[in-house]
Scaffold this active site. Structure first.
Site, short mmCIF file in Angstrom:
data_model
loop_
_atom_site.label_atom_id
_atom_site.label_comp_id
_atom_site.label_asym_id
_atom_site.label_seq_id
_atom_site.Cartn_x
_atom_site.Cartn_y
_atom_site.Cartn_z
N GLY A 292 6.22 33.03 -7.77
CA GLY A 292 5.15 32.23 -8.38
C GLY A 292 5.15 31.66 -9.66
N HIS A 293 5.37 30.59 -9.85
CA HIS A 293 5.73 29.74 -11.14
C HIS A 293 4.24 29.12 -11.64
CE1 HIS A 293 10.19 29.32 -10.42
NE2 HIS A 293 9.60 30.75 -10.62
N LYS B 281 9.54 31.20 -16.30
CA LYS B 281 10.52 30.31 -15.73
C LYS B 281 9.80 28.92 -15.47
CE LYS B 281 12.30 32.69 -12.69
NZ LYS B 281 11.75 33.95 -12.94
N GLN C 247 12.64 34.84 -9.11
CA GLN C 247 12.83 36.18 -9.56
C GLN C 247 13.75 36.39 -10.69
OE1 GLN C 247 13.28 35.63 -5.75
NE2 GLN C 247 11.10 35.82 -5.80
N LEU D 122 5.70 35.46 -27.01
CA LEU D 122 5.86 35.98 -28.49
C LEU D 122 4.62 36.55 -28.87
CD1 LEU D 122 7.91 36.75 -30.59
CD2 LEU D 122 7.28 34.43 -31.36
N ASP E 67 8.99 37.02 -13.32
CA ASP E 67 7.97 36.65 -14.04
C ASP E 67 7.99 36.46 -15.45
OD1 ASP E 67 6.46 37.41 -11.74
OD2 ASP E 67 6.93 39.57 -12.17
#
Length: 448
Positions: A56-57, A32, A239, A347, A29
């Site tokens: 999940g992307h 990526k 992952q 960030l 998570d």
């Protein structure tokens, strides 16, 4: 005698084609999907090497939000090609649904998406057994997505799995499915006290096979030929490092190799062909499900970060556990993956933070550790050593130049870089594709 008689023939060395791996450096998570989508414009192929539709992307651009589970996020770039490799496990129903969703969004993948003929197939009985096994663990639950990923990999290793090439051979598939179902029913009856639901399974999967037949090729040959022709390839992991089946927080891990080594086994591309590794980390740490989490925040702090960072699973919707950045864990990830360049995502989630804690080391029973504990019992008892840095309390979304970031934000990033002895090659300050900073002069910038 000829002047060259007795000499061994030599082949001139060719310059290596760009072949970059993107890996999660934490517990998954990390963002990526966005990173791969951003980099994919500079590569001809994006190739997925492990995992299944439990990953999940999420990618956001032009006001649209895309959640991809199995198909590499590079497919969202027009004219670019994507590969689902042999190291993945594929639920054909989930893949067809994902294809349909992309088509509805105006993204046509035919001729651009390729599925390995060696990938293993997930069946409904894998999901049934996944749920039953997780339920039987009681308080020792791993926290799986119950999508059949683990049981499919179990069948692969037990040499009773069914692969895509067999799914496409009607006669062979029917014979093998019948044999596997008989074995699975016996196991389910003995272990859980009931047979599996398998009525209509053959017909359902033959229909699904017809939908995906046009995607299937030998992807190992495809990718090696592409590299031979000088076409750049981006390898996409699923992952994260700490969920790797061999090197993660076992048994609270996924069922495949999430580290960069998974490229060679999962895609059939030799390690010597890789030219760089990009590691992805959040500005803090999260994990989903059970297992040790040394830098986990107290509830109130975790809740605030979870809300600001929208830390809920893209596939399951489960709330993620949140913690401070863990440099001890990231050093381990850097070593395992050979990370050349680090991407720091989210960030902006710390924009409102007055102070930021960073874990620089672990102590166990008063002794400072130099190596990541192999067992979760020890890892669950370590005491993190923290350094507290000042927050910047200024907005960072919209910034495109690293020198325009608040000084405290740059100090935070420099602290990470100095501690890990690795460049910060990209900074993400928002979920959108263009909310991205790539500092000039970095290795990652040279790969774009």
């Amino acid at each position: 005698m000829r002047p060259d008689e007795g000499r061994v023939a030599k082949v001139a060395d060719k310059p290596r084609t760009k072949a970059i791996v993107v890996v999660g450096a934490q517990w998954g998570d990390e963002g990526k999907g966005k990173v791969v989508d951003y980099l994919a414009s500079s590569f001809e192929y994006t190739a997925r090497y492990a995992g299944g539709h439990n990953a999940g992307h999420t990618v956001i651009f032009d006001g649209h939000r895309y959640v991809l589970q199995l198909i590499p996020s590079g497919i969202l770039r027009p004219e670019k090609k994507a590969v689902i490799g042999a190291g993945t496990v594929v639920d054909p129903a989930a893949l067809v649904t994902e294809l349909d969703n992309l088509k509805k969004s105006g993204i046509e993948v035919r001729g651009r998406l390729f599925l390995s003929n060696r990938a293993h197939v997930i069946f409904p009985y894998h999901r049934e057994m996944d749920k039953a096994a997780e339920s039987a663990r009681g308080a020792a639950k791993i926290g799986t997505t119950s999508r059949g990923i683990g049981p499919a990999y179990e069948d692969k290793m037990a040499r009773r799995g069914i692969r895509v090439c067999e799914l496409l051979d009607t006669e062979r598939f029917e014979e093998k499915l019948e044999r596997v179902i008989a074995e699975k029913n016996a196991i389910s009856q003995a272990t859980y006290g009931h047979p599996l639901e398998t009525a209509g399974l053959l017909e359902q999967y033959l229909e699904l096979a017809a939908h995906i037949r046009g995607l299937v090729v030998d992807t190992g040959v495809l990718l090696n030929n592409a590299l031979d022709k000088g076409e750049a390839v981006l390898f996409e992991g699923a992952q994260g490092t700490m969920l790797d089946i061999d090197h993660g927080t076992y048994p609270f891990v996924t069922s495949s190799n999430a580290t960069s080594g998974g490229v060679a086994t999962g895609l059939g591309v030799a390690p010597t062909r890789l030219t760089g590794v990009v590691g992805v980390t959040k500005a803090y740490t999260t994990r989903v499900g059970s297992g040790p989490f040394p830098t986990e925040m107290p509830d109130l702090d975790a809740e605030a970060v979870r809300e600001r960072g929208k830390e809920f699973g893209a596939v399951t919707g489960r709330p993620r556990r949140c913690g401070w950045l863990d440099l001890f864990e990231l050093r381990f990830a850097k070593m395992l993956n050979g990370i050349d360049s680090l991407v720091v995502t989210k960030l902006d989630v710390f924009d409102a933070q007055r102070e930021i804690k960073v874990c620089t080391g672990y102590r166990y029973k008063g002794q400072q550790l130099s190596e990541m504990p192999a067992d979760v019992e020890t890892l669950g008892q370590v005491e993190p050593e923290y350094k507290t840095l000042p927050g910047w309390q200024k907005s960072t979304p919209g910034i495109r130049d690293v020198m325009e970031l608040p000084l405290a934000a740059r100090d935070y990033l420099n602290f990470i870089s100095d501690q890990l002895q690795v460049e910060i090659g990209m900074i993400s300050s928002g979920p959108e594709r263009d909310a991205t900073i790539v500092p000039r002069g970095t290795k990652l910038a040279s790969w774009l």
